[in-house]
Motif scaffolding. Structure first.
Motif, PDB file in Angstrom:
ATOM      1  N   GLY A 135       0.808  -1.204   0.000  1.00 31.64           N
ATOM      2  CA  GLY A 135       0.000   0.000   0.000  1.00 31.64           C
ATOM      3  C   GLY A 135       0.845   1.259   0.000  1.00 31.64           C
ATOM      4  N   GLU A 136       1.924   1.249   0.773  1.00 30.73           N
ATOM      5  CA  GLU A 136       2.801   2.421   0.836  1.00 30.73           C
ATOM      6  C   GLU A 136       3.446   2.707  -0.519  1.00 30.73           C
ATOM      7  N   GLU A 137       3.785   1.657  -1.245  1.00 34.83           N
ATOM      8  CA  GLU A 137       4.389   1.844  -2.566  1.00 34.83           C
ATOM      9  C   GLU A 137       3.394   2.484  -3.534  1.00 34.83           C
ATOM     10  N   ILE A 138       2.142   2.050  -3.469  1.00 35.22           N
ATOM     11  CA  ILE A 138       1.126   2.637  -4.346  1.00 35.22           C
ATOM     12  C   ILE A 138       0.878   4.093  -3.965  1.00 35.22           C
ATOM     13  N   LEU A 139       0.768   4.369  -2.679  1.00 36.42           N
ATOM     14  CA  LEU A 139       0.545   5.749  -2.231  1.00 36.42           C
ATOM     15  C   LEU A 139       1.706   6.655  -2.635  1.00 36.42           C
ATOM     16  N   ALA A 140       2.925   6.168  -2.481  1.00 33.14           N
ATOM     17  CA  ALA A 140       4.105   6.977  -2.809  1.00 33.14           C
ATOM     18  C   ALA A 140       4.180   7.290  -4.298  1.00 33.14           C
ATOM     19  N   SER A 141       3.587   6.440  -5.135  1.00 32.23           N
ATOM     20  CA  SER A 141       3.656   6.660  -6.589  1.00 32.23           C
ATOM     21  C   SER A 141       2.867   7.888  -7.030  1.00 32.23           C
ATOM     22  N   LEU A 142       2.031   8.445  -6.155  1.00 33.99           N
ATOM     23  CA  LEU A 142       1.221   9.610  -6.518  1.00 33.99           C
ATOM     24  C   LEU A 142       1.987  10.922  -6.412  1.00 33.99           C
ATOM     25  N   GLU A 143       3.090  10.947  -5.681  1.00 30.59           N
ATOM     26  CA  GLU A 143       3.792  12.207  -5.434  1.00 30.59           C
ATOM     27  C   GLU A 143       4.275  12.903  -6.707  1.00 30.59           C
ATOM     28  N   PRO A 144       4.817  12.179  -7.702  1.00 29.57           N
ATOM     29  CA  PRO A 144       5.233  12.872  -8.937  1.00 29.57           C
ATOM     30  C   PRO A 144       4.067  13.516  -9.685  1.00 29.57           C
ATOM     31  N   LEU A 147       0.375  14.827  -5.831  1.00 31.05           N
ATOM     32  CA  LEU A 147      -0.474  14.357  -4.750  1.00 31.05           C
ATOM     33  C   LEU A 147       0.345  13.557  -3.735  1.00 31.05           C
ATOM     34  N   ILE A 148       0.033  13.730  -2.483  1.00 24.96           N
ATOM     35  CA  ILE A 148       0.642  12.934  -1.434  1.00 24.96           C
ATOM     36  C   ILE A 148      -0.400  11.920  -0.972  1.00 24.96           C
ATOM     37  N   GLY A 149      -0.146  10.647  -1.236  1.00 25.15           N
ATOM     38  CA  GLY A 149      -1.063   9.604  -0.799  1.00 25.15           C
ATOM     39  C   GLY A 149      -0.903   9.357   0.688  1.00 25.15           C
ATOM     40  N   LEU A 150      -1.967   9.523   1.452  1.00 27.63           N
ATOM     41  CA  LEU A 150      -1.892   9.420   2.911  1.00 27.63           C
ATOM     42  C   LEU A 150      -2.353   8.067   3.443  1.00 27.63           C
ATOM     43  N   CYS A 151      -3.460   7.549   2.927  1.00 31.19           N
ATOM     44  CA  CYS A 151      -3.963   6.272   3.431  1.00 31.19           C
ATOM     45  C   CYS A 151      -5.063   5.763   2.509  1.00 31.19           C
ATOM     46  N   PHE A 152      -5.429   4.513   2.734  1.00 30.73           N
ATOM     47  CA  PHE A 152      -6.553   3.901   2.021  1.00 30.73           C
ATOM     48  C   PHE A 152      -7.738   3.765   2.967  1.00 30.73           C
ATOM     49  N   TYR A 153      -8.914   4.031   2.445  1.00 29.72           N
ATOM     50  CA  TYR A 153     -10.163   3.767   3.160  1.00 29.72           C
ATOM     51  C   TYR A 153     -10.904   2.644   2.442  1.00 29.72           C
ATOM     52  N   ASP A 154     -11.718   1.920   3.187  1.00 30.22           N
ATOM     53  CA  ASP A 154     -12.523   0.863   2.580  1.00 30.22           C
ATOM     54  C   ASP A 154     -13.559   1.445   1.615  1.00 30.22           C
ATOM     55  N   SER A 155     -13.827   0.694   0.564  1.00 30.13           N
ATOM     56  CA  SER A 155     -14.920   1.041  -0.339  1.00 30.13           C
ATOM     57  C   SER A 155     -15.833  -0.163  -0.536  1.00 30.13           C
TER      58      SER A 155
END
Length: 340
Positions: A135-144, A147-155
């Protein structure tokens, strides 16, 4: 203290925030600030679990900074649909945004991994996969992408519903016009089942169902209920084809204005909001399910294997590089049985 603006105070697309119309924030360079408060948006209604989780995030910030950092939430899509507000967020016009994976799929290829149909075998599997390094790798991919990916919420688990007849096999979907979020992956998913995909913002679904513009859509129990879609789409088939999460992001422009200690605080507050959201989510699923069942909607259990088989070809179409494939394999390895 976090604040939420009451929906009747604003029109959907022409909201005035800090002297700037939401529709012109990007062009004017105006930030959506109210006093010194940070701003957040969500397309869901005020009581929805993701909205409440972001509000709780703001409360944590306020508590830990004695009110120096606070949050103002614009819920119910007051500032536009997710594609509009996501663009505003990347340009710094909004500080925080809760979005579905779909609008991120066209921005960052790694987000497509978590949107693959039938990838996660259960809610527990999805949470285990995304709470850690994957999850951290996917969130970090948004920075370029600003966007700063902070966390995932359930859907939740997404299933198909429509106005015509029960869906029990993929053959029952042929010719149906089904709404999907604006993502090539979602379009291909529906097309692989023989239906016609109609990309459409969530806030247009109810009217489109009522007017016959579309025959159905796919979503989770809370969205099916809170959007009142169950009032017109009286057939809900539990394909459970997706367990794709929601994403809580921050504008990198806003992020870069924070001190290192405040950045750490924001990350920690976001992580703390996750278990709070999940508790609300699990309760809301049961509440929404009871409302839908009580309304007389025909809910059908289906055999998922034929649907999964029909969608297998699309995996190779959207997972086309080694980094994506590596994440898929790591997620599959976390299944209880291990492997694919």
């Amino acid at each position: 203290m976090s604040q939420t603006e009451a929906p009747p105070s604003f029109s959907r697309r022409q909201t005035l925030v800090g002297g700037c119309a939401a529709a012109t924030m990007i062009a004017s360079g105006c930030s959506a600030r109210v006093g010194d408060a940070l701003t957040a948006t969500d397309t869901h209604v005020f009581g929805y679990p993701t909205v409440q989780a972001v509000i709780r995030f703001g409360e944590i910030l306020s508590e830990r900074t004695d009110g120096r950092l606070s949050l103002k939430m614009y819920a119910g899509g007051q500032l536009g649909n997710e594609r509009d507000t996501l663009e505003i967020t990347t340009f710094g016009g909004l500080d925080f945004n809760r979005v579905n994976l779909a609008p991120l799929n066209s921005i960052e290829p790694l987000t497509k991994v978590a949107a693959l149909p039938f990838l996660f075998e259960s809610t527990e599997h999805m949470r285990t996969s995304l709470d850690g390094e994957i999850g951290e790798e996917i969130l970090a991919s948004l920075e370029p992408h600003g966007l700063i990916g902070l966390c995932f919420y359930d859907s939740g688990s997404r299933s198909f519903y429509n106005t015509r007849a029960p869906i029990r096999t993929p053959d029952d979907m042929r010719g149906l016009k089904l709404r999907v979020p604006g993502s090539d992956l979602y379009v291909a998913m529906v097309q692989s089942l023989g239906a016609d995909a109609v990309p459409m913002p969530l806030d247009e679904v109810y009217q489109s169902l009522a007017q016959g513009v579309i025959d159905g859509a796919e979503n989770n129990w809370p969205s099916f209920e809170s959007g009142k879609h169950f009032e017109v789409a009286r057939f809900y088939s539990l394909t459970n084809h997706l367990l794709a999460p929601e994403v809580f992001v921050m504008s990198k422009i806003s992020w870069d204005k924070l001190s290192a200690s405040d950045q750490a605080l924001v990350r920690d507050a976001a992580k703390q909001s996750v278990p709070y959201m999940r508790k609300l989510w699990d309760a809301q699923v049961e509440k929404s399910k009871a409302i839908v069942l009580g309304s007389g909607v025909e809910v059908n259990e289906v055999e998922p294997a034929p649907f999964a088989e029909a969608m297998t070809g699309m995996w190779d179409r959207f997972i086309d590089n080694d980094r994506q494939r590596g994440l898929v394999e790591r997620i599959q390895a976390l299944r209880k049985g291990g492997g694919a």
